[in-house]
Enzyme design. Structure first.
Site, PDB file in Angstrom:
ATOM      1  N   ARG A 185      14.459  -4.324   5.310  1.00 38.93           N
ATOM      2  CA  ARG A 185      13.733  -4.302   6.604  1.00 38.93           C
ATOM      3  C   ARG A 185      12.827  -5.312   6.634  1.00 38.93           C
ATOM      4  O   ARG A 185      12.302  -5.708   7.551  1.00 38.93           O
ATOM      5  CB  ARG A 185      13.236  -2.848   6.802  1.00 38.93           C
ATOM      6  CG  ARG A 185      14.267  -1.845   7.306  1.00 38.93           C
ATOM      7  CD  ARG A 185      13.478  -0.622   7.879  1.00 38.93           C
ATOM      8  NE  ARG A 185      12.027  -0.854   8.358  1.00 38.93           N
ATOM      9  CZ  ARG A 185      10.967  -0.336   7.948  1.00 38.93           C
ATOM     10  NH1 ARG A 185      11.026   0.461   7.065  1.00 38.93           N
ATOM     11  NH2 ARG A 185       9.525  -0.882   8.575  1.00 38.93           N
ATOM     12  N   ASP A 217      -0.270  -2.559   1.275  1.00 39.83           N
ATOM     13  CA  ASP A 217       1.128  -2.860   1.390  1.00 39.83           C
ATOM     14  C   ASP A 217       1.322  -3.345  -0.056  1.00 39.83           C
ATOM     15  O   ASP A 217       2.565  -3.848  -0.384  1.00 39.83           O
ATOM     16  CB  ASP A 217       1.653  -3.716   2.508  1.00 39.83           C
ATOM     17  CG  ASP A 217       1.577  -3.090   3.895  1.00 39.83           C
ATOM     18  OD1 ASP A 217       1.450  -1.958   3.875  1.00 39.83           O
ATOM     19  OD2 ASP A 217       1.364  -3.842   4.921  1.00 39.83           O
ATOM     20  N   ARG A 264       1.262   9.392  11.001  1.00 40.55           N
ATOM     21  CA  ARG A 264       0.933   7.854  11.463  1.00 40.55           C
ATOM     22  C   ARG A 264       0.382   7.902  13.141  1.00 40.55           C
ATOM     23  O   ARG A 264       1.472   7.632  14.117  1.00 40.55           O
ATOM     24  CB  ARG A 264       2.228   6.993  11.313  1.00 40.55           C
ATOM     25  CG  ARG A 264       2.427   7.065   9.961  1.00 40.55           C
ATOM     26  CD  ARG A 264       3.679   5.794   9.568  1.00 40.55           C
ATOM     27  NE  ARG A 264       3.047   4.427   9.846  1.00 40.55           N
ATOM     28  CZ  ARG A 264       3.918   3.422   9.510  1.00 40.55           C
ATOM     29  NH1 ARG A 264       5.079   3.482   9.071  1.00 40.55           N
ATOM     30  NH2 ARG A 264       3.360   2.271   9.582  1.00 40.55           N
ATOM     31  N   LYS A 273       6.360 -10.598   8.098  1.00 41.58           N
ATOM     32  CA  LYS A 273       7.138  -9.774   8.716  1.00 41.58           C
ATOM     33  C   LYS A 273       6.098  -8.836   9.780  1.00 41.58           C
ATOM     34  O   LYS A 273       6.644  -8.730  10.899  1.00 41.58           O
ATOM     35  CB  LYS A 273       7.668  -8.509   7.742  1.00 41.58           C
ATOM     36  CG  LYS A 273       7.941  -7.270   8.399  1.00 41.58           C
ATOM     37  CD  LYS A 273       8.023  -6.095   7.596  1.00 41.58           C
ATOM     38  CE  LYS A 273       7.886  -4.667   8.034  1.00 41.58           C
ATOM     39  NZ  LYS A 273       6.804  -3.905   7.700  1.00 41.58           N
ATOM     40  N   ASN A 274       5.017  -8.459   9.398  1.00 37.48           N
ATOM     41  CA  ASN A 274       4.142  -7.948  10.358  1.00 37.48           C
ATOM     42  C   ASN A 274       3.591  -8.543  11.487  1.00 37.48           C
ATOM     43  O   ASN A 274       3.173  -8.206  12.577  1.00 37.48           O
ATOM     44  CB  ASN A 274       3.045  -7.071   9.617  1.00 37.48           C
ATOM     45  CG  ASN A 274       3.706  -6.086   8.869  1.00 37.48           C
ATOM     46  OD1 ASN A 274       4.677  -5.398   9.101  1.00 37.48           O
ATOM     47  ND2 ASN A 274       3.095  -5.307   7.810  1.00 37.48           N
ATOM     48  N   CYS A 301       8.516   3.657   7.978  1.00 40.20           N
ATOM     49  CA  CYS A 301       8.573   4.293   6.957  1.00 40.20           C
ATOM     50  C   CYS A 301       7.803   5.575   6.694  1.00 40.20           C
ATOM     51  O   CYS A 301       6.718   5.893   7.475  1.00 40.20           O
ATOM     52  CB  CYS A 301       7.757   3.204   5.768  1.00 40.20           C
ATOM     53  SG  CYS A 301       8.527   1.777   5.359  1.00 40.20           S
TER      54      CYS A 301
HETATM   55  C1  EPZ Z   1       0.465  -1.718   9.846  1.00 41.24           C
HETATM   56  O1  EPZ Z   1       0.872  -0.351  10.240  1.00 41.24           O
HETATM   57  C2  EPZ Z   1       1.461  -2.403   9.082  1.00 41.24           C
HETATM   58  N1  EPZ Z   1       2.661  -2.210   9.988  1.00 41.24           N
HETATM   59  C3  EPZ Z   1       1.722  -1.525   7.883  1.00 41.24           C
HETATM   60  O2  EPZ Z   1       2.655  -2.192   7.009  1.00 41.24           O
HETATM   61  C4  EPZ Z   1       0.326  -1.387   6.986  1.00 41.24           C
HETATM   62  O3  EPZ Z   1       0.675  -0.661   5.952  1.00 41.24           O
HETATM   63  C5  EPZ Z   1      -0.704  -1.072   7.841  1.00 41.24           C
HETATM   64  O4  EPZ Z   1      -0.858  -1.917   9.034  1.00 41.24           O
HETATM   65  C6  EPZ Z   1      -2.290  -1.049   7.194  1.00 41.24           C
HETATM   66  O5  EPZ Z   1      -2.298  -2.338   6.873  1.00 41.24           O
HETATM   67  C7  EPZ Z   1       3.196  -3.172  11.014  1.00 41.24           C
HETATM   68  O6  EPZ Z   1       2.318  -4.141  11.090  1.00 41.24           O
HETATM   69  C8  EPZ Z   1       4.028  -3.254  11.666  1.00 41.24           C
HETATM   70  P1  EPZ Z   1      -2.784   0.981  11.141  1.00 41.24           P
HETATM   71  P2  EPZ Z   1      -0.103   0.245  11.461  1.00 41.24           P
HETATM   72  O7  EPZ Z   1      -2.648   1.172  12.432  1.00 41.24           O
HETATM   73  O8  EPZ Z   1      -0.511  -0.620  12.213  1.00 41.24           O
HETATM   74  C9  EPZ Z   1      -4.812   5.219  11.063  1.00 41.24           C
HETATM   75  C10 EPZ Z   1       4.558  -2.249   5.712  1.00 41.24           C
HETATM   76  O9  EPZ Z   1       4.819  -1.853   4.467  1.00 41.24           O
HETATM   77  N2  EPZ Z   1      -4.401   5.304  12.609  1.00 41.24           N
HETATM   78  O10 EPZ Z   1      -3.549  -0.258  10.725  1.00 41.24           O
HETATM   79  O11 EPZ Z   1       0.790   1.526  12.017  1.00 41.24           O
HETATM   80  C11 EPZ Z   1      -3.547   5.439  10.459  1.00 41.24           C
HETATM   81  O12 EPZ Z   1      -3.212   6.551  10.204  1.00 41.24           O
HETATM   82  C12 EPZ Z   1       3.907  -1.491   6.507  1.00 41.24           C
HETATM   83  O13 EPZ Z   1       4.825  -3.778   6.055  1.00 41.24           O
HETATM   84  C13 EPZ Z   1      -5.004   6.149  13.426  1.00 41.24           C
HETATM   85  O14 EPZ Z   1      -5.425   7.210  13.022  1.00 41.24           O
HETATM   86  O15 EPZ Z   1      -1.238   0.970  10.802  1.00 41.24           O
HETATM   87  C14 EPZ Z   1      -3.888   4.788   8.992  1.00 41.24           C
HETATM   88  O16 EPZ Z   1      -4.650   5.693   8.382  1.00 41.24           O
HETATM   89  C15 EPZ Z   1       3.895  -0.172   6.337  1.00 41.24           C
HETATM   90  N3  EPZ Z   1      -4.866   6.323  14.646  1.00 41.24           N
HETATM   91  C16 EPZ Z   1      -4.569   3.543   9.358  1.00 41.24           C
HETATM   92  O17 EPZ Z   1      -5.513   4.029  10.881  1.00 41.24           O
HETATM   93  C17 EPZ Z   1      -4.193   5.175  15.295  1.00 41.24           C
HETATM   94  O18 EPZ Z   1      -4.012   5.197  16.549  1.00 41.24           O
HETATM   95  C18 EPZ Z   1      -4.565   2.392   9.641  1.00 41.24           C
HETATM   96  O19 EPZ Z   1      -3.355   2.281  10.407  1.00 41.24           O
HETATM   97  C19 EPZ Z   1      -3.591   4.036  14.588  1.00 41.24           C
HETATM   98  C20 EPZ Z   1      -3.762   4.189  13.242  1.00 41.24           C
END
Ligand code: EPZ
Length: 419
Positions: free
Chosen positions: A398, A306, A122, A22-23, A117
């Site tokens: 989803r 995840d 975020r 998915k991702n 979600c």
């Molecule tokens: C991706 O989300 C995945 N979603 C998420 O999967 C997954 O949990 C996550 O990566 C971590 O592996 C998709 O790929 C669509 P991040 P993403 O940016 O990219 C902080 C699922 O169930 N952060 O790696 O949004 C953030 O708050 C989902 O499939 C900032 O501070 O996650 C978090 O604590 C849910 N500033 C950490 O980094 C930013 O600009 C990691 O988030 C971006 C992120």
């Protein structure tokens, strides 16, 4: 309203085939906006996030044909808009990739703030920082994010936080920029590598994906004409691995990349489960009661957030006291409230949870708070005594393709019914 009804206490047995990730899919679809032509995408998971993405791309002029259940052709030659309204983007998180892709293609883009979600705050500051480093001005107001520039120019980007989304968005914006972009402290998840492989197949020049430092040498254009197959879903494979052990079963998991599953294999073995990994498939089987473990979720190659909820179900019935520390998302323990309704002994304090292993869960009506919580509750229903009802199926649909059919084939007594 639809619900899943699961009659529990069935050991899962047999074979399951894993779908495309998915991702990766939700990043590859917007990445097609950078192509001047038509391409074919195979092993695309047929899930609601993918169908929603296809609808968005069609609305702005892409021609998409479903060649089969898991295969599309997509022609992005005649894109006629670079504005995506909030009604559309709030449906899911991965809509933020439209910003990087449209900025790369049109040099300006406006999208509504992304939804997704509810896992706590975020932020997207690292995405914005990356676009600005490449020469764009970014404005967030009235529920919209607008990015524009005369010209994107290769640069050095240092990510303050390891972020999957920001790493992919920076790659998308840099592919057609002038010169070389270096992304330092990049995320290393298998889907990052997959998006880079997809873009390279279409003519991009990206090196180092899967390591801390990614180098993107800007090219003039990406040409279509190629076929790409999406990587198997590491999280779906992990979900079935955990379900196999929790249900006291014996399952062969096909179409996966076992290298991507190392942290999950290690945890399953640590709690006393058995795993035999063989390249593109693995067997997971139960021989004795599982016992306690401690888990801290981390970016890849650490244990993935995840799979935290699914593992929480297993630990809730494993002997001894287990601890989980969730280091990525603030609100990812909502599923524990539902497990407590089923008899689990879990105490949550901030980003940590303590699981006192009990002998068995007992069925109850439960609500999926997010996608992975939903998958965890299905596992809970399969192992619990009695009939579990699961609500809020939109979250599960989803991200998991034919989930109840896949579990049913393994012997689970699971039905989707209209209430
Ligand atoms: C991706 O989300 C995945 N979603 C998420 O999967 C997954 O949990 C996550 O990566 C971590 O592996 C998709 O790929 C669509 P991040 P993403 O940016 O990219 C902080 C699922 O169930 N952060 O790696 O949004 C953030 O708050 C989902 O499939 C900032 O501070 O996650 C978090 O604590 C849910 N500033 C950490 O980094 C930013 O600009 C990691 O988030 C971006 C992120």
């Amino acid at each position: 309203m639809e619900k899943l009804v699961i009659t529990g206490k069935t050991p899962l047995k047999g074979e399951v085939t894993i779908s495309g990730a998915k991702n990766a899919a939700v990043a590859i679809l917007p990445a097609t906006l950078l192509i001047n032509g038509k391409c074919r995408i195979e092993n695309l998971p047929n899930i609601s996030d993918v169908r929603s993405y296809c609808d968005i791309l069609k609305e702005i002029g892409a021609k998409i044909e479903w060649v089969s259940e898991n295969e599309i052709t997509i022609d992005t030659t005649k894109i006629d808009s670079n504005k995506i309204p909030i009604d559309t983007t709030r449906k899911f998180r991965a809509s933020y990739y439209l910003l990087g892709a449209l900025l790369g293609r049109c040099k300006s883009a406006q999208i509504g703030v992304p939804g997704g979600c509810n896992l706590g705050p975020r932020p997207i500051d690292q995405h914005i920082k990356s676009f600005e480093a490449l020469g764009a001005t970014v404005d967030v107001s009235n529920g919209n994010i607008t990015a524009k520039t005369k010209k994107l120019k290769g640069t050095s980007i240092y990510m303050d936080i390891v972020s999957v989304g920001a790493t992919i968005n920076a790659m998308l914006a840099a592919v057609l920029a002038d010169g070389i972009t270096t992304i330092d402290n990049a995320a290393k998840e298998p889907h990052i590598v997959d998006v880079a492989n997809f873009l390279n197949t279409m003519g991009a020049d990206i090196r180092g994906a899967g390591t801390d430092i990614i180098k993107v040498r800007g090219v003039k254009e990406l040409k279509g004409g190629s076929t790409y197959s999406v990587v198997p879903d590491q999280i779906e494979a992990g979900t079935f691995m955990i379900a196999a052990i929790a249900s006291k079963g014996d399952v062969i998991i096909k179409n996966c990349i076992t290298k991507h599953l190392e942290s999950i294999i290690a945890k399953i073995e640590e709690v006393g489960g058995n795993v035999d990994a063989n390249g593109d498939h693995l067997r997971v089987w139960y021989t004795k009661r599982t016992h306690k473990a401690n888990i801290k979720t981390l970016p890849y190659p650490g244990f993935p957030t995840d799979l935290q909820a699914q593992m929480g179900v297993l630990l809730s019935i494993s002997e001894g006291t287990s601890y989980i520390n969730e280091s990525i998302w603030e609100s990812r323990f909502q599923y524990t409230q539902e497990l407590i309704k089923m008899g689990a002994k879990i105490t949550v304090q901030g980003k940590s949870a303590v699981f006192e292993g009990i002998n068995e869960l007992v069925a109850a009506p439960v609500y999926a708070s997010d996608l992975r919580a939903g998958a965890a509750l299905i596992i809970a229903g399969i192992i619990a005594k009695g009939k579990t009802e699961i609500y809020n199926l939109n979250h599960i649909d989803r991200g998991y393709e034919n989930i109840e059919e896949k579990f049913r084939k393994l012997g689970a007594k699971i039905e989707r019914v209209e209430e």
